[in-house]
Write a protein that holds these residues in place. Structure first.
Motif, PDB file in Angstrom:
ATOM      1  N   UNK B  53       0.803  -1.222   0.000  1.00  0.00           N
ATOM      2  CA  UNK B  53       0.000   0.000   0.000  1.00  0.00           C
ATOM      3  C   UNK B  53       0.831   1.263   0.000  1.00  0.00           C
ATOM      4  N   UNK B  54       1.941   1.255   0.720  1.00  0.00           N
ATOM      5  CA  UNK B  54       2.756   2.463   0.841  1.00  0.00           C
ATOM      6  C   UNK B  54       3.443   2.786  -0.489  1.00  0.00           C
ATOM      7  N   UNK B  55       3.946   1.764  -1.176  1.00  0.00           N
ATOM      8  CA  UNK B  55       4.518   2.008  -2.508  1.00  0.00           C
ATOM      9  C   UNK B  55       3.404   2.433  -3.471  1.00  0.00           C
ATOM     10  N   UNK B  56       2.190   1.924  -3.228  1.00  0.00           N
ATOM     11  CA  UNK B  56       1.027   2.335  -4.016  1.00  0.00           C
ATOM     12  C   UNK B  56       0.775   3.838  -3.903  1.00  0.00           C
ATOM     13  N   UNK B  57       1.015   4.390  -2.709  1.00  0.00           N
ATOM     14  CA  UNK B  57       0.871   5.844  -2.533  1.00  0.00           C
ATOM     15  C   UNK B  57       1.885   6.598  -3.393  1.00  0.00           C
ATOM     16  N   UNK B  58       3.106   6.065  -3.429  1.00  0.00           N
ATOM     17  CA  UNK B  58       4.123   6.667  -4.288  1.00  0.00           C
ATOM     18  C   UNK B  58       3.691   6.596  -5.753  1.00  0.00           C
ATOM     19  N   UNK B  59       3.206   5.415  -6.158  1.00  0.00           N
ATOM     20  CA  UNK B  59       2.784   5.204  -7.550  1.00  0.00           C
ATOM     21  C   UNK B  59       1.688   6.202  -7.932  1.00  0.00           C
ATOM     22  N   UNK B  60       0.700   6.363  -7.057  1.00  0.00           N
ATOM     23  CA  UNK B  60      -0.405   7.291  -7.347  1.00  0.00           C
ATOM     24  C   UNK B  60       0.104   8.724  -7.531  1.00  0.00           C
ATOM     25  N   UNK B  61       0.999   9.134  -6.618  1.00  0.00           N
ATOM     26  CA  UNK B  61       1.483  10.515  -6.704  1.00  0.00           C
ATOM     27  C   UNK B  61       2.423  10.696  -7.898  1.00  0.00           C
ATOM     28  N   UNK B  62       3.173   9.644  -8.224  1.00  0.00           N
ATOM     29  CA  UNK B  62       4.076   9.691  -9.397  1.00  0.00           C
ATOM     30  C   UNK B  62       3.259   9.828 -10.677  1.00  0.00           C
ATOM     31  N   UNK B  63       2.191   9.016 -10.775  1.00  0.00           N
ATOM     32  CA  UNK B  63       1.330   9.080 -11.965  1.00  0.00           C
ATOM     33  C   UNK B  63       0.591  10.414 -12.050  1.00  0.00           C
ATOM     34  N   UNK B  64       0.173  10.887 -10.897  1.00  0.00           N
ATOM     35  CA  UNK B  64      -0.563  12.145 -10.872  1.00  0.00           C
ATOM     36  C   UNK B  64       0.329  13.307 -11.356  1.00  0.00           C
ATOM     37  N   UNK B  65       1.582  13.277 -10.948  1.00  0.00           N
ATOM     38  CA  UNK B  65       2.506  14.352 -11.319  1.00  0.00           C
ATOM     39  C   UNK B  65       2.991  14.215 -12.758  1.00  0.00           C
ATOM     40  N   UNK B  66       3.334  12.980 -13.160  1.00  0.00           N
ATOM     41  CA  UNK B  66       3.967  12.769 -14.471  1.00  0.00           C
ATOM     42  C   UNK B  66       3.002  12.349 -15.578  1.00  0.00           C
TER      43      UNK B  66
END
Lengths: 155, 276
Positions: B53-66
């Motif tokens: 889940x925690x890496x999922x938070x990174x993934x969501x924010x990475x996709x949202x930004x990029x």
């Protein structure tokens, strides 16, 4: 016999849990011959341009003094890898490896009175006691400027 | 260093338990002897789902930004780690009363990557290292096991250039080898098939869980204080807020906003067991 196997396995499992950075430093420490140095230049669009290479460049010594903040480096030649110059240190005085599988070696210069500078190389085996260190340096527009490869043989 | 001391203390504790468990013959059932205990070595493969889940938070924010709603540099969205696979091995001692203990090691790999529109690719590789001690209940057809120990998870974050060059170096913000130190717990149940006097095949299911700590890039140079004359200093942990991370306002180490070494991994395994 059972006890020996059991104890051995226990030691293996305990060893597997120990800090990898120290093991990586121990593994890579030693004297090396920089038998080939290669610079591959790129155009601004990530397409390859030209390649420069020289042979029998230098001797490199990576010492293991069990320091957690970088061990000493000795470098014998005046021909210095370009990335060392571009990263602002010229001649290095420290090195260390990562805390994982020993995928990287970081080499750089640290003066306690100023900010340290460093280059991180990706390390690949390239034959018996041979290693290939690669680092990428970018242009100001984030495209590849050059790839620097150090071909090293452990003495 | 602190984690190494803990490991040594843990090791001494395990060794002490081991010696006490196998030495006093009087605790064994009537007529039983330590020589009647069964020592086995085993090795095999394992695969599991990875719920991180925690890496999922990174993934969501990475996709949202990029992604397409942000700076639009991705060919598709980055996905979270999904499957892990790898190997396991260990040694176990089963006492005559059908209980026992074991020392186990398991390593599982998981990978995810995303294409960048400039023909580059960003990769993440998760390596789950788990040295554990197990407590066993052994039945003729089944084995139940509860393992506790350490998990030493690693995320290798590297960049692939159009010519195939792989780089973990500092030229890209996320590049690095990030490692955590976590507590680990595992349950497993296995079905046993006897192949010969000394050889068994085991197939089973397991549930791995690890939690505690962050993934930290051990390159200590990154953690130096920001000095304006010398440019940008790299963060030492993976962020859960990529927009803040890629801006100059990022606090280089802010525990609140970092990816935690915490995951659940349900899976299956198959292994050969050699018993004497």
């Amino acid at each position: 016999m059972k006890y020996i196997i059991l104890l051995s396995s226990f030691v293996i499992v305990a060893f597997a849990g120990c800090t990898k950075a120290e093991r990586n430093v121990k593994h890579y420490a030693g004297s090396y011959k920089l038998y080939k140095y290669e610079l591959q230049y790129f155009n601004g669009d990530n397409t390859a341009d030209s390649t420069f290479s020289i042979e029998d460049v230098a001797e490199l010594g990576l010492y293991d003094e069990k320091s957690s903040i970088g061990n000493p480096v000795a470098y014998s030649s005046n021909s210095v890898p370009r990335s060392w110059v571009d990263n602002g240190f010229g001649l290095p005085n420290k090195w260390y490896s990562d805390n994982g599988r020993g995928k990287t070696i970081t080499i750089g210069y640290n003066d306690p009175t100023v900010f340290g500078t460093y280059v991180t190389y990706d390390v690949e085996r390239d034959g018996f006691r041979k290693y290939k260190w690669t680092t990428v340096v970018l242009n100001s527009n984030n495209s590849m400027n050059y790839i620097e490869t150090l071909y090293l043989k452990k003495n | 260093m602190a984690d190494k001391k803990s490991l040594i203390l843990f090791a001494v504790l395990l060794l002490s338990i081991t010696v006490h468990a196998i030495k006093p013959k009087r605790f064994l059932a009537g007529g039983d002897d330590i020589k009647a205990s069964k020592l086995s070595i085993y090795g095999g493969g394992a695969t599991s789902l990875m719920i991180h889940g925690s890496f999922g938070d990174f993934v969501d924010s990475y996709n949202s930004y990029n992604g397409s709603s942000g700076v639009n540099i991705l060919e598709e969205d980055l996905k979270n780690f999904r499957f892990a696979y790898g190997y396991r091995y260990g040694v176990r001692l089963i006492l005559p009363m059908g209980v026992g203990f074991s020392f186990n090691y398991e390593r599982l790999y998981s990978h995810t990557s995303v294409g960048i529109k400039t023909d580059n690719r960003r990769h993440f590789r998760h390596i789950t290292n788990t040295p554990t001690m197990g407590f066993i209940l052994d039945k003729p057809k089944f084995r139940f096991q509860y393992n506790i120990g350490f998990c030493l998870p690693i995320i290798e974050s590297y960049y692939e250039y159009p010519d195939g060059t792989i780089s973990t170096g500092k030229e890209r913000l996320l590049n690095g080898v990030y490692k955590g130190v976590s507590a680990c717990m595992n349950f497993e149940i296995a079905y046993k098939k006897t192949l010969s006097d000394h050889l068994q095949l085991e197939a089973g299911a397991q549930l791995n869980m690890f939690a505690m700590g962050e993934y930290i890039e051990s390159n200590w140079e990154r953690s130096l204080v920001y000095v304006s004359n010398y440019g940008f200093v790299y963060p030492t942990a993976l962020p859960t807020d990529y927009a803040a991370y890629s801006s100059t306002s990022w606090d280089k180490y802010n525990e609140e906003n970092t990816v935690k070494a915490k995951a659940i991994m349900p899976g299956v395994f198959i292994q050969l067991v050699y018993t004497r």
